[in-house]
Design a protein around this motif. Structure first.
Motif, short mmCIF file in Angstrom:
data_model
loop_
_atom_site.label_atom_id
_atom_site.label_comp_id
_atom_site.label_asym_id
_atom_site.label_seq_id
_atom_site.Cartn_x
_atom_site.Cartn_y
_atom_site.Cartn_z
N LEU A 89 1.01 -1.23 -0.04
CA LEU A 89 -0.02 -0.17 0.10
C LEU A 89 0.83 1.32 -0.04
O LEU A 89 0.48 2.37 -0.63
N ARG A 90 1.98 1.17 0.79
CA ARG A 90 2.85 2.28 0.78
C ARG A 90 3.46 2.72 -0.54
O ARG A 90 3.45 3.93 -0.94
N LEU A 91 3.93 1.60 -1.08
CA LEU A 91 4.44 1.70 -2.51
C LEU A 91 3.18 2.34 -3.56
O LEU A 91 3.67 3.30 -4.43
N GLU A 92 2.02 1.80 -3.37
CA GLU A 92 1.03 2.26 -4.28
C GLU A 92 0.70 3.86 -3.93
O GLU A 92 0.58 4.60 -4.88
N LEU A 93 0.67 4.13 -2.84
CA LEU A 93 0.67 5.67 -2.23
C LEU A 93 1.65 6.39 -2.71
O LEU A 93 1.39 7.54 -3.13
N PHE A 94 2.84 5.82 -2.56
CA PHE A 94 3.94 6.83 -3.02
C PHE A 94 4.01 7.04 -4.66
O PHE A 94 4.26 8.08 -5.00
N SER A 95 3.53 5.98 -5.45
CA SER A 95 3.17 6.20 -6.91
C SER A 95 2.17 7.02 -6.84
O SER A 95 2.25 7.92 -7.88
N GLN A 96 1.14 6.83 -6.32
CA GLN A 96 0.05 8.05 -6.43
C GLN A 96 0.44 9.52 -6.10
O GLN A 96 0.07 10.17 -6.65
N VAL A 97 1.26 9.52 -5.02
CA VAL A 97 1.81 10.74 -4.60
C VAL A 97 2.64 11.45 -5.61
O VAL A 97 2.60 12.61 -6.05
N GLN A 98 3.55 10.63 -6.49
CA GLN A 98 4.33 11.07 -7.53
C GLN A 98 3.31 11.34 -8.83
O GLN A 98 3.67 12.64 -9.12
N LEU A 100 0.15 12.61 -8.27
CA LEU A 100 -0.32 13.87 -7.80
C LEU A 100 0.61 14.99 -8.10
O LEU A 100 0.18 16.24 -8.05
N THR A 101 1.84 14.77 -7.49
CA THR A 101 3.12 15.83 -7.64
C THR A 101 3.17 16.28 -9.04
O THR A 101 3.12 17.50 -9.44
N LYS A 102 3.04 15.33 -9.96
CA LYS A 102 3.21 15.71 -11.34
C LYS A 102 2.08 16.61 -11.82
O LYS A 102 2.02 17.59 -12.56
N ILE A 104 0.08 18.32 -10.00
CA ILE A 104 0.26 19.71 -9.21
C ILE A 104 1.25 20.49 -10.21
O ILE A 104 0.91 21.76 -10.05
N ASN A 105 2.51 20.04 -10.34
CA ASN A 105 3.30 20.86 -11.27
C ASN A 105 2.62 21.30 -12.46
O ASN A 105 2.75 22.38 -12.73
N GLN A 106 2.08 20.27 -13.12
CA GLN A 106 1.31 20.66 -14.46
C GLN A 106 0.35 22.00 -14.13
O GLN A 106 0.13 22.62 -14.96
N LEU A 107 -0.49 21.58 -13.20
CA LEU A 107 -1.58 22.62 -12.75
C LEU A 107 -0.94 23.96 -12.39
O LEU A 107 -1.68 24.94 -12.91
N GLN A 108 -0.02 24.02 -11.75
CA GLN A 108 0.89 25.05 -11.49
C GLN A 108 1.24 26.00 -12.80
O GLN A 108 1.24 27.26 -12.75
N ALA A 109 1.87 24.92 -13.71
CA ALA A 109 2.26 25.72 -15.18
C ALA A 109 1.14 26.08 -15.73
O ALA A 109 1.12 27.38 -16.14
N GLU A 110 -0.01 25.48 -15.91
CA GLU A 110 -0.98 25.78 -16.34
C GLU A 110 -1.55 27.04 -15.76
O GLU A 110 -2.11 28.05 -16.33
N ASN A 111 -1.50 27.23 -14.38
CA ASN A 111 -2.09 28.25 -13.66
C ASN A 111 -1.04 29.47 -14.11
O ASN A 111 -1.79 30.81 -14.24
N GLN A 112 0.04 29.44 -14.16
CA GLN A 112 0.71 30.57 -14.61
C GLN A 112 0.44 30.99 -16.04
O GLN A 112 0.40 32.18 -16.26
#
Length: 200
Positions: A89-98, A100-102, A104-112
């Protein structure tokens, strides 16, 4: 020769006596050591038996603890299984966090980009407001021009009617006084020019 032989025999006897004395001492020491060991051995045996009893008691206790730990062993196996599940589950959550981080970065770029677009939209909005103001101004100016044009048309219509009336009057005057036609015609043109200055 006999004397020498006797001397040799005496020397050998002394040597034998010395060896005997030494052997007696060693025998006495050995007996003392055997006596001491005879006293120590029971103590050692008692200590050995005591140690054996302690070891047996420890073995029995460990066996009892082992039997008592059987449920704990099953619980440990279950905990290991749950730990493996949690690791998965931790590995799965880590993959999901990665992921989501990607995102978020894309959304931040789109926000800019949206910030830049918003600035463009604000600029276009200002231009639209200015265009509307200019349109309203032009519309008002056009309305004023239309009103002026309508007023001019009314004046022209009124002048045309007056001209027709003057022409009719001129015809009547010419019929009455043919000789004064030229004077009346000059007077007619003078009046037309005066009327144009008045209406315009």
């Amino acid at each position: 020769m006999q004397h020498r032989e006797m001397q040799r025999v005496l020397a050998e006897n002394r040597h034998v006596i010395d060896d005997n004395t030494l052997l007696q001492r060693e025998l006495t020491a050995a007996k003392d050591e055997i006596h001491r060991l005879g006293q120590v051995i029971p103590k050692l045996r008692a200590e050995k038996e005591a140690n054996i009893r302690v070891l047996i008691e420890r073995g029995l206790k460990l066996e009892a603890d082992l039997h008592a730990s059987e449920p704990l062993r099953a619980e440990v196996i279950q905990l290991r299984t749950e730990i493996q599940k949690l690791n998965s589950l931790r590995l799965e959550l880590f993959s999901q966090v990665q992921g989501l981080t990607k995102d978020i970065n894309q959304l931040q770029a789109e926000n800019q980009q949206l910030v830049g677009m918003r600035a463009d939209v604000d600029g276009m909005h200002k231009e639209l407001v200015e265009a509307r103001r200019a349109y309203e101004y032009e519309k008002k100016a056009n309305e004023e021009q239309v009103e002026q044009k309508q007023a001019m048309e009314k004046n022209l219509i009124s002048m045309a009617r007056e001209i027709e009336m003057l022409r009719a009057e001129q015809l009547n005057v010419e019929r009455r006084t043919r000789g004064l036609g030229f004077l009346s015609f000059s007077h007619f043109h003078t009046r037309i020019h005066a009327d144009k200055h008045i209406h315009f």
